[in-house]
Design a protein around this motif. Structure first.
Motif, PDB file in Angstrom:
ATOM      1  N   PRO A 459       0.810  -1.225   0.000  1.00  0.00           N
ATOM      2  CA  PRO A 459       0.000   0.000   0.000  1.00  0.00           C
ATOM      3  C   PRO A 459       0.844   1.275   0.000  1.00  0.00           C
ATOM      4  O   PRO A 459       1.809   1.406   0.757  1.00  0.00           O
ATOM      5  N   GLY A 460       0.488   2.201  -0.892  1.00  0.00           N
ATOM      6  CA  GLY A 460       1.233   3.439  -1.034  1.00  0.00           C
ATOM      7  C   GLY A 460       2.440   3.313  -1.935  1.00  0.00           C
ATOM      8  O   GLY A 460       3.034   4.318  -2.330  1.00  0.00           O
ATOM      9  N   GLN A 461       2.844   2.065  -2.277  1.00  0.00           N
ATOM     10  CA  GLN A 461       4.010   1.807  -3.120  1.00  0.00           C
ATOM     11  C   GLN A 461       5.185   2.691  -2.712  1.00  0.00           C
ATOM     12  O   GLN A 461       5.762   3.410  -3.532  1.00  0.00           O
ATOM     13  N   PRO A 462       5.598   2.655  -1.439  1.00  0.00           N
ATOM     14  CA  PRO A 462       6.697   3.528  -0.998  1.00  0.00           C
ATOM     15  C   PRO A 462       8.049   3.016  -1.477  1.00  0.00           C
ATOM     16  O   PRO A 462       8.198   1.850  -1.857  1.00  0.00           O
ATOM     17  N   GLY A 463       9.050   3.892  -1.439  1.00  0.00           N
ATOM     18  CA  GLY A 463      10.410   3.429  -1.625  1.00  0.00           C
ATOM     19  C   GLY A 463      10.787   2.520  -0.469  1.00  0.00           C
ATOM     20  O   GLY A 463      10.490   2.815   0.686  1.00  0.00           O
ATOM     21  N   HIS A 464      11.406   1.380  -0.776  1.00  0.00           N
ATOM     22  CA  HIS A 464      11.868   0.473   0.273  1.00  0.00           C
ATOM     23  C   HIS A 464      12.995  -0.378  -0.286  1.00  0.00           C
ATOM     24  O   HIS A 464      13.354  -0.278  -1.472  1.00  0.00           O
ATOM     25  N   VAL A 465      13.583  -1.200   0.546  1.00  0.00           N
ATOM     26  CA  VAL A 465      14.614  -2.119   0.082  1.00  0.00           C
ATOM     27  C   VAL A 465      14.101  -3.543   0.223  1.00  0.00           C
ATOM     28  O   VAL A 465      13.209  -3.830   1.034  1.00  0.00           O
ATOM     29  N   VAL A 466      14.646  -4.423  -0.594  1.00  0.00           N
ATOM     30  CA  VAL A 466      14.407  -5.858  -0.470  1.00  0.00           C
ATOM     31  C   VAL A 466      15.684  -6.479   0.075  1.00  0.00           C
ATOM     32  O   VAL A 466      16.774  -6.280  -0.485  1.00  0.00           O
ATOM     33  N   LEU A 467      15.557  -7.200   1.176  1.00  0.00           N
ATOM     34  CA  LEU A 467      16.676  -7.898   1.791  1.00  0.00           C
ATOM     35  C   LEU A 467      16.406  -9.392   1.704  1.00  0.00           C
ATOM     36  O   LEU A 467      15.361  -9.860   2.165  1.00  0.00           O
ATOM     37  N   SER A 468      17.323 -10.161   1.121  1.00  0.00           N
ATOM     38  CA  SER A 468      17.108 -11.608   0.988  1.00  0.00           C
ATOM     39  C   SER A 468      18.374 -12.358   1.350  1.00  0.00           C
ATOM     40  O   SER A 468      19.484 -11.905   1.082  1.00  0.00           O
ATOM     41  N   TRP A 469      18.202 -13.506   1.976  1.00  0.00           N
ATOM     42  CA  TRP A 469      19.340 -14.320   2.407  1.00  0.00           C
ATOM     43  C   TRP A 469      19.016 -15.799   2.204  1.00  0.00           C
ATOM     44  O   TRP A 469      17.863 -16.214   2.289  1.00  0.00           O
ATOM     45  N   GLU A 470      20.044 -16.575   1.909  1.00  0.00           N
ATOM     46  CA  GLU A 470      19.891 -18.010   1.657  1.00  0.00           C
ATOM     47  C   GLU A 470      20.600 -18.848   2.706  1.00  0.00           C
ATOM     48  O   GLU A 470      20.477 -20.076   2.707  1.00  0.00           O
ATOM     49  N   ALA A 594      13.158 -13.380   2.688  1.00  0.00           N
ATOM     50  CA  ALA A 594      13.158 -12.148   1.909  1.00  0.00           C
ATOM     51  C   ALA A 594      12.164 -11.183   2.543  1.00  0.00           C
ATOM     52  O   ALA A 594      11.006 -11.548   2.786  1.00  0.00           O
ATOM     53  N   LEU A 595      12.633  -9.975   2.846  1.00  0.00           N
ATOM     54  CA  LEU A 595      11.813  -8.968   3.495  1.00  0.00           C
ATOM     55  C   LEU A 595      11.817  -7.674   2.697  1.00  0.00           C
ATOM     56  O   LEU A 595      12.831  -7.313   2.091  1.00  0.00           O
ATOM     57  N   PHE A 596      10.677  -6.978   2.695  1.00  0.00           N
ATOM     58  CA  PHE A 596      10.628  -5.583   2.289  1.00  0.00           C
ATOM     59  C   PHE A 596      10.880  -4.761   3.555  1.00  0.00           C
ATOM     60  O   PHE A 596      10.338  -5.064   4.619  1.00  0.00           O
ATOM     61  N   MET A 597      11.683  -3.679   3.443  1.00  0.00           N
ATOM     62  CA  MET A 597      12.032  -2.947   4.658  1.00  0.00           C
ATOM     63  C   MET A 597      12.258  -1.473   4.373  1.00  0.00           C
ATOM     64  O   MET A 597      12.748  -1.085   3.302  1.00  0.00           O
ATOM     65  N   ALA A 598      11.927  -0.637   5.376  1.00  0.00           N
ATOM     66  CA  ALA A 598      12.158   0.806   5.308  1.00  0.00           C
ATOM     67  C   ALA A 598      12.201   1.362   6.733  1.00  0.00           C
ATOM     68  O   ALA A 598      11.927   0.657   7.706  1.00  0.00           O
ATOM     69  N   ASP A 599      12.575   2.615   6.844  1.00  0.00           N
ATOM     70  CA  ASP A 599      12.458   3.384   8.084  1.00  0.00           C
ATOM     71  C   ASP A 599      13.211   2.767   9.256  1.00  0.00           C
ATOM     72  O   ASP A 599      12.658   2.556  10.335  1.00  0.00           O
ATOM     73  N   VAL A 600      14.495   2.486   9.067  1.00  0.00           N
ATOM     74  CA  VAL A 600      15.321   2.004  10.169  1.00  0.00           C
ATOM     75  C   VAL A 600      15.812   3.217  10.952  1.00  0.00           C
ATOM     76  O   VAL A 600      16.527   4.070  10.417  1.00  0.00           O
ATOM     77  N   GLU A 601      15.428   3.316  12.232  1.00  0.00           N
ATOM     78  CA  GLU A 601      15.739   4.502  13.020  1.00  0.00           C
ATOM     79  C   GLU A 601      15.683   4.172  14.507  1.00  0.00           C
ATOM     80  O   GLU A 601      15.135   3.144  14.921  1.00  0.00           O
TER      81      GLU A 601
END
Length: 608
Positions: A459-470, A594-601
């Motif tokens: 929702p809102g299609q904000p800027g974010h990062v994709v973090l993925s690990w195997e 795999a996570l979508f992530m934003a707003d680390v503070e």
């Protein structure tokens, strides 16, 4: 702003969004000289001589604390885009609605104005256009759908009004300039209210002198009424400090948006406390584009007030307005929406939430206000909530800029190498990808495949990062520059995240988890893992469905909101919080993901 209008739902979404309202015009000072308001040539409607009760109602404390009809008569507003000789230049409108005032003599009381959404005001013709004007008995009373809330507001100590804004939304009197009509209609209601509150002529049918305070005001808007309320407060300057001098009322002190749409107006940041209610099972604004009102506010530099977005589980779009049936769109392949909340439960929740929101806005007692913000899901000293005022909900919480130290928004790909405090960002065993704000696909934006924008809706299609690990143990490390490492005055590490439901690295229907590690200047480290039931890390409800959409043969039927996750800093034992040199997100709790992530503070409570 990019709408999710290019997906497989494209034509239906356009049709539904065409049923909701928005704006771009200019404020008119009061007293107004442009546009000129003149009596209409059509037969006028006499103001009501006495209020009429509007069912359904709640128990009245006095004659006026239950919502009653008012009628200020009929007038015309001016559509500047049409020439003087056009029949569309001067548009007839009725100035009517609902009002209720509190019992007792403790006024003047703050004013709460409700703007309904877009539904045909007059009967539609063979071309599906509602021809304007129509007879009063034929006009749809969309404003009556908030009689329950108007009555509740009065009983809680507020003057409540629900305005008839059908004139803003009709296409039956020439193609409108979005918002031009709305500004004039709402101004006429509020100017009359301010006049009555000051002891002048009063045609509202309820006592207002000394009881209504035009200098304290909150706007509530449903659907495109939410967009209209936001536009009036921001672009039209109704929330500006000089609003009362210009308008004779205001400034707007807060904004509460219910299932808001974004159609014609690219919003700017809210300068006042903001709450965006997103019903998780919205069958009208299906892409939950109203989240954009929160996201533009979070991106504003120096933003100096709080904001929240509430993802209300099992709620729909229409049931906030008691004149409406269930959403026309329905809930396609949404197991989390069976059953939806009943209309009574949804409206009862809104009564409670609105009361607490208004108390947080107007409350003078700091202790009370902090407690209320906690009940709204915004307590930065505690983990994220799973319910708000008695119903399951997820929350995005934004503190004023002075109470946040932000490492990652993200607004640009460069934040994955150098974060906002100027320190280095390192990814160990972790794939990272920046997703810019807006809608796109791998066809329109090559290389954006990890963002999944055309078939997984955030929702809102904000800027974010994709973090993925195997492999377990991957990490995203933020080096904290000298001078920024004193976290002792902060209470929690906060971020917004969601599980990517389309990634094979995430086991279906299983939650994700990770740890946060703090390292101080001496080399000591402490780690805290996310809760097993962390709401932001649950697997999103919904299913992958085979369907031909742009760039893929599948789509995810649910929605994936980014919501807040908090880890209180007092849990990091053994490190010196005044000398932190690194903050790391360590993905050591699951073998892959795999996570979508934003707003680390890091955040702390407001001292206001």
């Amino acid at each position: 702003m990019r709408q999710r209008l290019q997906q497989f739902l494209f034509p239906i979404v356009l049709l539904l969004l065409a049923a909701c309202a928005a704006p771009t015009g200019a404020p008119t000072a009061v007293p107004s000289t442009e546009p000129t308001i003149t009596p209409t040539a059509v037969p006028s409607i006499e103001p009501t001589s006495a209020p009429t009760a509007v069912p359904p109602t709640t128990t009245a404390v006095n004659n006026y604390s239950t919502a009653v009809e008012y009628n200020l008569g009929e007038t015309t507003i001016v559509q500047q885009r049409f020439p003087e000789d056009s029949r569309f230049r001067n548009m007839p409108v009725r100035l009517n609605g609902l009002i209720a005032v509190p019992a007792g003599d403790d006024g003047p009381y703050p004013i709460v104005v409700i703007l309904h959404g877009t539904h045909p005001g007059c009967p539609v013709d063979e071309t599906d256009v509602d021809r304007w004007p129509c007879a009063p008995e034929d006009e749809r009373a969309n404003y009556r759908g908030f009689a329950y809330l108007v009555s509740h507001l009065a009983q809680q100590g507020y003057v409540g009004l629900s305005l008839n804004i059908n004139g803003e939304n009709t296409f039956g009197f020439g193609e409108p300039d979005a918002g031009e009509r709305l500004q004039q209609i709402v101004d006429l209601h509020l100017s009359a209210l301010a006049q009555a509150a000051a002891g002048g002529p009063n045609e509202f049918g309820v006592p207002l002198e000394g009881r209504a305070d035009p200098g304290r005001m909150v706007l509530i808007g449903h659907s495109r009424g939410g967009e209209g309320a936001f536009w009036l407060a921001t672009e039209q300057g109704w929330a500006a400090p000089d609003a009362f001098d210009r308008l004779g009322y205001g400034p707007v002190d807060g904004l509460l948006l219910l299932a808001p749409a974004v159609v014609f107006h690219m919003p700017e940041a809210s300068p006042v406390p903001l709450s965006v209610i997103l019903p998780a099972c919205d069958g009208d604004v299906v892409g939950q584009d109203g989240q954009l009102f929160y996201d533009v506010t979070r991106l504003a530099l120096g933003q100096n007030t709080w904001a929240t977005s509430v993802w209300l589980e099992q709620a729909n779009h229409n049931y906030f307005n008691e004149t409406l049936a269930d959403d026309a769109m329905g809930r396609w392949e949404r197991p989390d929406c069976e059953p939806i909340l009943t209309a009574a439960v949804q409206r009862d929740w809104l009564n409670r939430y609105t009361t607490e929101f208004l108390t947080a806005v107007f409350g003078q007692n700091q202790t009370t206000r902090v407690d209320l913000l906690a009940r709204l899901g915004m307590d930065v000293t505690a983990p994220a909530v799973t319910a708000v005022t008695g119903l399951p909900a997820l929350v995005s919480a934004l503190s004023p800029a002075d109470n946040r130290q932000t490492l990652l928004l993200p607004a640009a790909a460069e934040e994955l190498t150098t974060h906002l405090l100027g320190g280095a960002v390192a990814a160990d065993g972790l794939d990272t990808h920046f997703c810019p704000q807006g809608f796109y696909s791998s066809v329109s934006l090559p290389g954006s495949e990890p963002c999944r924008r055309n078939y997984v809706t955030v929702p809102g299609q904000p800027g974010h990062v994709v973090l993925s690990w195997e492999t377990a143990g991957a990490a995203l490390r933020f080096a904290v520059p000298a001078g920024n490492g004193d976290l002792s005055g902060y209470t929690a590490l906060s971020l917004r995240t969601a599980v990517d439901p389309a990634s094979p690295l995430n086991p279906a229907d299983a939650p994700q988890a990770f740890s946060v590690r703090l390292t101080d200047n001496s080399g000591a480290s402490a780690s805290v893992a996310t809760r097993p039931d962390e709401p932001a890390l649950r697997f999103p409800p919904g299913v992958m469905v085979d369907v031909a959409v742009q760039g893929t043969n599948q789509t995810f039927s649910g929605l994936v909101p980014l919501t807040t996750l908090r880890l209180p800093l007092n849990g990091f034992a053994g490190v010196d919080l005044s000398q932190i040199r690194e903050i790391a997100l360590v993905f050591d709790q699951t073998p892959s993901g795999a996570l979508f992530m934003a707003d680390v503070e890091v955040v702390r409570p407001s001292n206001e």
